[in-house]
Enzyme design. Structure first.
Site, PDB file in Angstrom:
ATOM      1  N   GLY A 203       0.806  -1.151  -0.149  1.00 47.45           N
ATOM      2  CA  GLY A 203       0.033  -0.002  -0.097  1.00 47.45           C
ATOM      3  C   GLY A 203       0.942   1.309   0.113  1.00 47.45           C
ATOM      4  O   GLY A 203       1.978   1.194  -0.261  1.00 47.45           O
ATOM      5  N   ASN A 204       0.313   2.364   0.366  1.00 54.55           N
ATOM      6  CA  ASN A 204       0.938   3.475   0.487  1.00 54.55           C
ATOM      7  C   ASN A 204       0.414   4.342   1.622  1.00 54.55           C
ATOM      8  O   ASN A 204      -0.616   4.124   2.221  1.00 54.55           O
ATOM      9  CB  ASN A 204       0.876   4.182  -1.045  1.00 54.55           C
ATOM     10  CG  ASN A 204      -0.320   4.848  -1.379  1.00 54.55           C
ATOM     11  OD1 ASN A 204      -1.225   5.593  -0.735  1.00 54.55           O
ATOM     12  ND2 ASN A 204      -0.894   3.918  -2.474  1.00 54.55           N
TER      13      ASN A 204
END
Ligand code: CTP
Length: 404
Positions: A203-204
């Site tokens: 993810g980020n």
């Protein structure tokens, strides 16, 4: 716009200072009418300094200017925050014993009230009957919210947060005349997550704040907004959850987001891709949790590219549709943010691209942002530093200026 803010005698009056500040910042001509009781909580000098207008509290001041009705007659909107049980009862009965009472009777402008009182008082049949009377007359209620009250007890009765009251005021002021009234917007926010196995993902750090603020800013201008929220925290999403103009659709992976964009973008006049979309996803997703004991040496992941949703939207864009991209950029030696924004906008084919600089400490999860907006003539049409709410306002202005 000429906005009258009535303040009555509740401890939440201190929060109304922030509401007045926000309205003044928008450029509205704000006139505060505190009741005598309200002045016991926040004094006249504060109201005058924050509203930048003289504050009168008595029907006997400026009699020559018929002030007791003049403010109500000139108002484009009256908001009463906090509205105590006593004030709500007086409004329901049409009492005009003070300047706020006469103003409320003299005005034909929309009236919004933000009740604040203890739960028992709010739930009392007398208060509820008064609220019904006011609602039938077209008075709009904002809140009260459920939460901790002065004195430590909790329940419904807490005044809505000033930002929420401000949103409601702007929505009412722009209703039917807002630059985006009648248009449909699709806004993406947050960051997509690509699962590796049932418990892990790639993810980020995007919190979704900027995208949520864009959705709110568009709704304040009268747009009907669909917000595709990719893994946005409840606390961030709550800002938009109470807004009747915003429909929230949660998504998680890039594929979810792509499908949701595909099915909804056709009807949208404006699409804003504020979400940080994963560029790669694991080639295979393990059905069971990946275990260390099965790995020999370093773990290698094979990643495959995800489709570029923004570029696809830009290619298929229909006549009159505005497609807006975002770019979160880390600094590159010898290349300015503008150069990178221009290059990325061209590559994606978007009408506008909003770029901000990010890094270990900048951009993500922060309240403030620096946003630079470039258009399809490679011009910088906005360059703004401020809260994510401020930058969202400026971006929405730039979008509206273009789609007009
Ligand atoms: N975007 C998208 N689909 C993707 C990747 C990005 O729609 N698969 C959109 C984002 O929502 C954003 C814009 O494209 O509006 C720019 O995203 P960014 O990640 O900066 O672009 P990339 O093409 O991945 O560029 P870079 O090589 O700099 O990562």
């Amino acid at each position: 716009m000429f906005v009258v803010v009535g303040v009555t005698g509740g401890i939440a009056a201190y929060k109304t200072v922030q509401l007045v500040r926000l309205l003044v910042k928008d450029g509205h001509d704000v006139h505060v009418i505190p009741t005598d009781d309200a002045l016991r909580f926040v004094g006249q000098p504060t109201w005058e300094a924050i509203s930048r207008n003289p504050v009168t509290t008595s029907v006997h001041d400026d009699v020559a200017q018929v002030r007791h009705v003049a403010l109500g007659q000139r108002a484009d909107l009256v908001v009463v925050a906090p509205a105590t049980a006593n004030t709500i009862a007086k409004m329901a009965a049409g009492l005009a014993g003070d300047l706020l009472g006469t103003t409320l009777l003299a005005t034909t402008a929309p009236v919004l009230i933000a009740p604040a009182m203890h739960t028992e008082m709010w739930l009392h049949p007398a208060t509820q009957a008064n609220v019904d009377t006011l609602t039938t007359r077209g008075v709009r209620m904002i809140g009260p919210e459920t939460g901790e009250l002065t004195g430590g007890d909790s329940g419904p009765g807490r005044m809505a947060e000033p930002e929420r009251i401000h949103d409601a005021v702007l929505r009412e002021l722009h209703h039917g005349s807002g630059g985006a009234a009648g248009s449909a917007w699709l806004v993406t926010a947050g960051g997509t997550r690509e699962p590796l196995d049932p418990v892990r993902f790639i993810g980020n750090r995007s919190s979704g704040r900027q995208g949520v603020e864009v959705a709110l800013a568009a709704a304040r201008r009268g747009a009907d907004v669909t917000l595709l929220a990719a893994n946005v925290d409840r606390s961030v999403l709550d800002r938009a959850a109470g807004d009747p103009r915003i429909r929230i659709v949660p998504v998680s992976t890039t594929e979810d987001l792509e499908r949701a964009v595909e099915s909804r973008s056709g009807a949208a006049d404006v699409v804003v891709m504020a979400a940080a979309v994963a560029d790669y996803r694991p080639h295979e997703v393990a059905d069971e949790k990946l275990r260390k004991e099965h790995a020999e040496g370093p773990l290698r992941l094979e990643l495959v590219e995800t489709p570029d949703i923004l570029a696809g939207l830009a290619r298929r864009r229909r006549e009159g549709q505005t497609i807006v991209g975002f770019a979160a950029e880390t600094p590159v030696d010898g290349e300015s943010l503008t150069e990178r924004a221009v290059a990325k906008r061209r590559r994606k084919g978007a009408d506008l691209l909003a770029a901000n600089e990010v890094g270990w400490t900048a951009g993500f999860e922060q309240d403030d942002n620096h946003l630079l907006v470039v258009d399809d003539s490679d011009e910088v049409v906005a360059d703004v530093e401020g809260t994510k709410r401020d930058t969202a306002e400026v971006l929405v202005d730039a979008i509206l200026a273009r789609s007009r």
